[in-house]
Design a protein around this motif. Structure first.
Motif, PDB file in Angstrom:
ATOM      1  N   CYS A 219      31.600 -13.417  29.208  1.00  0.00           N
ATOM      2  CA  CYS A 219      32.079 -12.085  28.803  1.00  0.00           C
ATOM      3  C   CYS A 219      31.042 -10.986  29.019  1.00  0.00           C
ATOM      4  O   CYS A 219      31.398  -9.848  29.299  1.00  0.00           O
ATOM      5  CB  CYS A 219      32.485 -12.121  27.335  1.00  0.00           C
ATOM      6  SG  CYS A 219      31.072 -12.356  26.232  1.00  0.00           S
ATOM      7  N   CYS A 224      31.642 -14.799  23.977  1.00  0.00           N
ATOM      8  CA  CYS A 224      32.057 -16.148  24.395  1.00  0.00           C
ATOM      9  C   CYS A 224      31.009 -17.224  24.100  1.00  0.00           C
ATOM     10  O   CYS A 224      31.284 -18.410  24.189  1.00  0.00           O
ATOM     11  CB  CYS A 224      32.394 -16.154  25.881  1.00  0.00           C
ATOM     12  SG  CYS A 224      30.948 -16.069  26.962  1.00  0.00           S
ATOM     13  N   VAL A 225      29.773 -16.854  23.766  1.00  0.00           N
ATOM     14  CA  VAL A 225      28.655 -17.774  23.497  1.00  0.00           C
ATOM     15  C   VAL A 225      28.382 -18.681  24.706  1.00  0.00           C
ATOM     16  O   VAL A 225      27.940 -19.815  24.554  1.00  0.00           O
ATOM     17  CB  VAL A 225      28.908 -18.607  22.213  1.00  0.00           C
ATOM     18  CG1 VAL A 225      27.589 -19.131  21.644  1.00  0.00           C
ATOM     19  CG2 VAL A 225      29.594 -17.781  21.141  1.00  0.00           C
ATOM     20  N   CYS A 227      26.182 -18.056  27.067  1.00  0.00           N
ATOM     21  CA  CYS A 227      24.935 -17.686  27.756  1.00  0.00           C
ATOM     22  C   CYS A 227      23.710 -17.937  26.892  1.00  0.00           C
ATOM     23  O   CYS A 227      22.709 -17.246  27.041  1.00  0.00           O
ATOM     24  CB  CYS A 227      24.998 -16.201  28.110  1.00  0.00           C
ATOM     25  SG  CYS A 227      25.078 -15.153  26.650  1.00  0.00           S
ATOM     26  N   CYS A 246      23.084 -12.306  27.038  1.00  0.00           N
ATOM     27  CA  CYS A 246      23.776 -11.052  27.374  1.00  0.00           C
ATOM     28  C   CYS A 246      23.585  -9.986  26.310  1.00  0.00           C
ATOM     29  O   CYS A 246      23.542  -8.797  26.634  1.00  0.00           O
ATOM     30  CB  CYS A 246      25.267 -11.307  27.592  1.00  0.00           C
ATOM     31  SG  CYS A 246      26.169 -11.700  26.094  1.00  0.00           S
TER      32      CYS A 246
HETATM   33 FE1  FES Z   1      29.647 -14.199  26.549  1.00  0.00          FE
HETATM   34 FE2  FES Z   1      26.978 -13.925  26.485  1.00  0.00          FE
HETATM   35  S1  FES Z   1      28.316 -14.311  24.826  1.00  0.00           S
HETATM   36  S2  FES Z   1      28.254 -14.004  28.183  1.00  0.00           S
END
Ligand code: FES
Length: 260
Positions: A219, A224-225, A227, A246
């Motif tokens: 995202c 979205c966790v 990364c 991110c």
């Molecule tokens: Fe989605 Fe970092 S939380 S890309």
């Protein structure tokens, strides 16, 4: 942070598969800080739904520049765009390098890791850049870096000796530190093996260093966790925690990154 379609000013192939793209937007330019990134989407509707994170290479007035490598459908589509075409931009995103004015900044970049640094070189008063690549055929920002090399501000290495000194850029960095002292700050971006080596040098010489980490991003905005990286945190039970590249990054202090 803005989400908007922007009009391409130029989209030029620097080296095979590597492009420099610019667009004008006073809002994105006005908010961008050194080391931040944009999430790009080429194509319309459901095409290339996952945005691609790309560092901001430079900001000059309302002109924003990025360097990207064609690595999939989205960037391939983007590479086909011409002046006047539009694409979608989300950003600026992430944290930024600190604005250092009272010390020399040693910039270390490997390959396309030179991406964030034109902006740094143009806006900070005192810096040197150490740029490493495998082979001279991968030389990005060639004119800019050769001009800095002539004025003694850039040190360039290739793994195979096809341009500059043969060897790793981290060796060049360490030699410079040995000869010129440790009262400096390091900024780095590049492949993980180089970043680990830069981190180790910073720790060895007790230097302040900031690493711009790369990670797969879904995202790009912390939702979205997808990364996460292990980052030291003495207040946690295990002495570390997961942080999102991110949103909490992409820039972390070298002495807080846990490499796996
Ligand atoms: Fe989605 Fe970092 S939380 S890309």
């Amino acid at each position: 942070m803005f989400l908007k379609d922007v009009i391409i000013e130029a989209n030029r192939e620097l080296k095979p598969g590597n492009f420099l793209l610019s667009f004008r937007d006073s809002e994105i330019a006005g908010e961008s800080k050194i080391g931040q990134f944009l999430e790009l989407k080429a194509g319309s509707g459901n095409e290339n739904l996952l945005r691609k994170p790309i560092s901001i290479n430079d900001v000059d007035g309302d002109l924003v520049t990025i360097i990207y490598r064609v690595v999939g459908k989205g960037t391939d589509r983007l590479s086909q765009y011409k002046k006047g075409d539009t694409f979608s931009v989300l950003g600026p995103l992430g944290n930024s390098f600190p604005v250092i004015k009272d010390k020399e900044v040693l910039i270390v970049a490997g390959g396309i890791g030179c991406g964030p640094f034109s902006y740094v070189m143009r806006t900070l008063p005192n810096w040197k850049i150490f740029y490493g690549m495998k082979d001279a055929c991968e030389f990005l920002l060639e004119d800019e870096l050769k001009a800095h090399e002539k004025s003694g501000k850039a040190f360039i290495t290739t793994d195979n000796g096809s341009y500059g000194d043969k060897g790793f850029v981290t060796q060049k960095l360490e030699n410079y530190i040995k000869e010129n002292g440790t009262d400096k700050v390091i900024f780095a971006c590049g492949p993980e093996v180089m970043m680990k080596a830069v981190g180790n040098i910073a720790i060895k010489y007790s230097m302040e260093a900031y690493l711009s980490l790369e990670e797969y991003m879904g995202c790009g905005i912390g939702a979205c966790v997808g990364c996460v990286k292990k980052i030291k945190n003495p207040s946690k039970k295990d002495g570390w925690e997961y942080k999102k590249v991110c949103k909490d990054g992409p820039i972390f202090r070298a002495d807080e990154v846990i490499w796996e």
